[in-house]
Design a protein around this motif. Structure first.
Motif, PDB file in Angstrom:
ATOM      1  N   ARG A  51       9.308 102.068  21.502  1.00  0.00           N
ATOM      2  CA  ARG A  51       8.298 101.314  20.734  1.00  0.00           C
ATOM      3  C   ARG A  51       7.387 100.532  21.680  1.00  0.00           C
ATOM      4  NH1 ARG A  51       7.628  99.497  15.501  1.00  0.00           N
ATOM      5  NH2 ARG A  51       6.520  97.512  15.246  1.00  0.00           N
ATOM      6  N   ARG A  52       7.950  99.983  22.737  1.00  0.00           N
ATOM      7  CA  ARG A  52       7.128  99.213  23.677  1.00  0.00           C
ATOM      8  C   ARG A  52       6.019 100.070  24.268  1.00  0.00           C
ATOM      9  NH1 ARG A  52       6.585  98.116  28.911  1.00  0.00           N
ATOM     10  NH2 ARG A  52       8.236  99.531  29.576  1.00  0.00           N
ATOM     11  N   VAL A  53       6.342 101.309  24.636  1.00  0.00           N
ATOM     12  CA  VAL A  53       5.336 102.213  25.191  1.00  0.00           C
ATOM     13  C   VAL A  53       4.278 102.539  24.141  1.00  0.00           C
ATOM     14  CG1 VAL A  53       4.958 104.576  26.018  1.00  0.00           C
ATOM     15  CG2 VAL A  53       6.854 103.221  26.920  1.00  0.00           C
ATOM     16  N   ARG A  54       4.722 102.801  22.919  1.00  0.00           N
ATOM     17  CA  ARG A  54       3.786 103.202  21.875  1.00  0.00           C
ATOM     18  C   ARG A  54       2.882 102.056  21.427  1.00  0.00           C
ATOM     19  NH1 ARG A  54       6.992 104.116  17.654  1.00  0.00           N
ATOM     20  NH2 ARG A  54       8.950 103.736  18.778  1.00  0.00           N
ATOM     21  N   LYS A  55       3.353 100.818  21.584  1.00  0.00           N
ATOM     22  CA  LYS A  55       2.533  99.666  21.196  1.00  0.00           C
ATOM     23  C   LYS A  55       1.497  99.310  22.252  1.00  0.00           C
ATOM     24  CE  LYS A  55       3.903  96.057  19.089  1.00  0.00           C
ATOM     25  NZ  LYS A  55       4.604  94.787  18.729  1.00  0.00           N
ATOM     26  N   SER A  56       1.729  99.715  23.493  1.00  0.00           N
ATOM     27  CA  SER A  56       0.833  99.391  24.594  1.00  0.00           C
ATOM     28  C   SER A  56      -0.294 100.423  24.686  1.00  0.00           C
ATOM     29  CB  SER A  56       1.615  99.366  25.915  1.00  0.00           C
ATOM     30  OG  SER A  56       0.743  99.405  27.025  1.00  0.00           O
ATOM     31  N   ARG A 106       0.262 104.044  26.214  1.00  0.00           N
ATOM     32  CA  ARG A 106       0.005 105.145  25.296  1.00  0.00           C
ATOM     33  C   ARG A 106      -0.989 106.123  25.912  1.00  0.00           C
ATOM     34  NH1 ARG A 106      -0.964 102.025  20.855  1.00  0.00           N
ATOM     35  NH2 ARG A 106      -3.162 102.543  20.800  1.00  0.00           N
ATOM     36  N   ALA A 107      -1.983 105.588  26.610  1.00  0.00           N
ATOM     37  CA  ALA A 107      -2.978 106.441  27.265  1.00  0.00           C
ATOM     38  C   ALA A 107      -2.336 107.255  28.383  1.00  0.00           C
ATOM     39  CB  ALA A 107      -4.124 105.590  27.815  1.00  0.00           C
ATOM     40  N   VAL A 108      -1.431 106.624  29.140  1.00  0.00           N
ATOM     41  CA  VAL A 108      -0.707 107.343  30.191  1.00  0.00           C
ATOM     42  C   VAL A 108       0.107 108.478  29.587  1.00  0.00           C
ATOM     43  CG1 VAL A 108       1.186 107.166  31.870  1.00  0.00           C
ATOM     44  CG2 VAL A 108      -0.603 105.407  31.805  1.00  0.00           C
ATOM     45  N   HIS A 165       6.998 112.281  11.955  1.00  0.00           N
ATOM     46  CA  HIS A 165       7.332 110.962  11.400  1.00  0.00           C
ATOM     47  C   HIS A 165       6.205 109.961  11.618  1.00  0.00           C
ATOM     48  CE1 HIS A 165      11.748 112.236  12.244  1.00  0.00           C
ATOM     49  NE2 HIS A 165      11.362 112.642  11.046  1.00  0.00           N
ATOM     50  N   PRO A 166       4.988 110.255  11.125  1.00  0.00           N
ATOM     51  CA  PRO A 166       3.907 109.270  11.272  1.00  0.00           C
ATOM     52  C   PRO A 166       4.272 107.995  10.534  1.00  0.00           C
ATOM     53  CG  PRO A 166       3.310 110.938   9.646  1.00  0.00           C
ATOM     54  CD  PRO A 166       4.573 111.408  10.306  1.00  0.00           C
ATOM     55  N   SER A 167       3.779 106.887  11.009  1.00  0.00           N
ATOM     56  CA  SER A 167       4.030 105.564  10.428  1.00  0.00           C
ATOM     57  C   SER A 167       5.440 105.082  10.726  1.00  0.00           C
ATOM     58  CB  SER A 167       3.778 105.559   8.915  1.00  0.00           C
ATOM     59  OG  SER A 167       3.965 104.266   8.392  1.00  0.00           O
ATOM     60  N   SER A 168       6.459 105.837  10.347  1.00  0.00           N
ATOM     61  CA  SER A 168       7.825 105.381  10.629  1.00  0.00           C
ATOM     62  C   SER A 168       8.093 105.386  12.129  1.00  0.00           C
ATOM     63  CB  SER A 168       8.851 106.246   9.905  1.00  0.00           C
ATOM     64  OG  SER A 168       8.683 107.606  10.183  1.00  0.00           O
ATOM     65  N   ASP A 169       7.503 106.320  12.870  1.00  0.00           N
ATOM     66  CA  ASP A 169       7.518 106.291  14.337  1.00  0.00           C
ATOM     67  C   ASP A 169       6.135 105.804  14.760  1.00  0.00           C
ATOM     68  OD1 ASP A 169      10.042 107.328  14.166  1.00  0.00           O
ATOM     69  OD2 ASP A 169       9.615 109.194  15.210  1.00  0.00           O
ATOM     70  N   LEU A 170       6.020 104.506  14.943  1.00  0.00           N
ATOM     71  CA  LEU A 170       4.740 103.825  15.134  1.00  0.00           C
ATOM     72  C   LEU A 170       3.822 104.517  16.138  1.00  0.00           C
ATOM     73  CD1 LEU A 170       3.101 101.159  14.540  1.00  0.00           C
ATOM     74  CD2 LEU A 170       4.183 100.236  16.605  1.00  0.00           C
ATOM     75  N   HIS A 171       2.581 104.753  15.713  1.00  0.00           N
ATOM     76  CA  HIS A 171       1.505 105.278  16.556  1.00  0.00           C
ATOM     77  C   HIS A 171       1.719 106.712  17.063  1.00  0.00           C
ATOM     78  CE1 HIS A 171      -0.472 101.532  16.267  1.00  0.00           C
ATOM     79  NE2 HIS A 171       0.157 100.894  17.238  1.00  0.00           N
TER      80      HIS A 171
END
Length: 263
Positions: A232-237, A241-243, A91-97
């Motif tokens: 979403r909060r994790v994926r936006k950070s 995201r690196a962790v 789900h690229p795009s719809s599931d951000l990043h």
């Protein structure tokens, strides 16, 4: 890539042809893979990761405007290495990043294959482009080819912050206990990175992925399969995201030791 972008459902011959082409590439027969894939306007090219210098084969739409019109996705595999596991992004795009995260996981490990869906899950008519819940997509066909070769898989998803209250990640192993040890290590690693994790084998968690096409296929093939959801909060950070990418790459490397290597 958005829900208004084009998507054309592939016919059975088309999706099987892409999957067979990827299989030939895994077998080390690039000329045969290129010939097979060209029959459905797909191509193979070599790309290089600037940071590491590693070279990857990219399988992608070669038709003029094909990627935006057909939306069948891409596949990346590391050259010079035997494929031993895959990371899947349905789900690229719809599931951000999740696409960014998937590429980071591939680059952070070895022996991997990255399978990217090529359209927003709401593109086209109804759920036709939803690779995780439809068995008639190119994404599903390629993933089935990898699972039939006994390559364990890690599938990435995202959820809205309020969908699973109190948690920032959900780690599940589908309907089997295969890969449970790797899942436990992944959950501990994410927690060390300050993410609250719901373990689907220990608690009732939403978004366990039990109805995914790939979850069911992995169960049939008796192959380890990890279904991972991140808020979403994790994926936006960028930091979180690196962790997550680091721990997911480590999980992928662990999975690589549990499955068969593609010849």
């Amino acid at each position: 890539m958005d829900r208004d972008a084009g998507y054309r459902p592939p016919g059975r011959t088309e999706r099987d042809t892409v999957a067979e082409g990827v299989g030939l590439l895994l077998d080390g027969d690039r000329p045969a893979a290129e010939k097979r894939l060209s029959s459905v306007d797909f191509a193979v090219r070599t790309v290089t990761d600037r940071a590491s210098g590693r070279r990857y084969a990219e399988v992608a739409d070669a038709a003029e405007g094909g990627e935006s019109r057909r939306g069948w996705g891409r596949v990346y595999l590391e050259l010079g290495q035997r494929a031993r596991w895959s990371v899947q992004v349905p789900h690229p795009s719809s599931d951000l990043h999740t696409d960014v995260l998937g590429s980071a996981v591939l680059r952070g490990s070895r022996n991997g294959v990255l399978v990217l869906a090529g359209a927003h899950r709401r593109a086209g008519s109804g759920d036709a482009a939803d690779g995780a819940h439809r068995g008639d997509t190119v994404f599903a066909a390629v993933c089935a080819e990898l699972l039939a070769r006994k390559l364990p898989a890690l599938q990435l998803h995202g959820f809205a912050d309020d969908s699973v209250p109190g948690y920032e990640a959900v780690v599940a192993t589908g309907s089997t206990s295969l890969g449970r040890g790797t899942a436990r290590e992944l959950a501990r690693g994410l927690e060390r990175g300050d993410l609250a994790v719901c373990r689907a084998w220990a608690h009732h968690c939403k978004l366990e992925g039990r109805d995914n096409e790939q979850t069911r296929e992995a169960a049939r093939e008796r192959v380890p399969f990890l279904h991972v959801e991140l808020s979403r909060r994790v994926r936006k950070s960028e930091r979180q995201r690196a962790v997550a990418a680091r721990e997911l790459a480590a999980a992928g490397q662990e999975l690589a030791g549990r499955g068969a290597a593609a010849p």
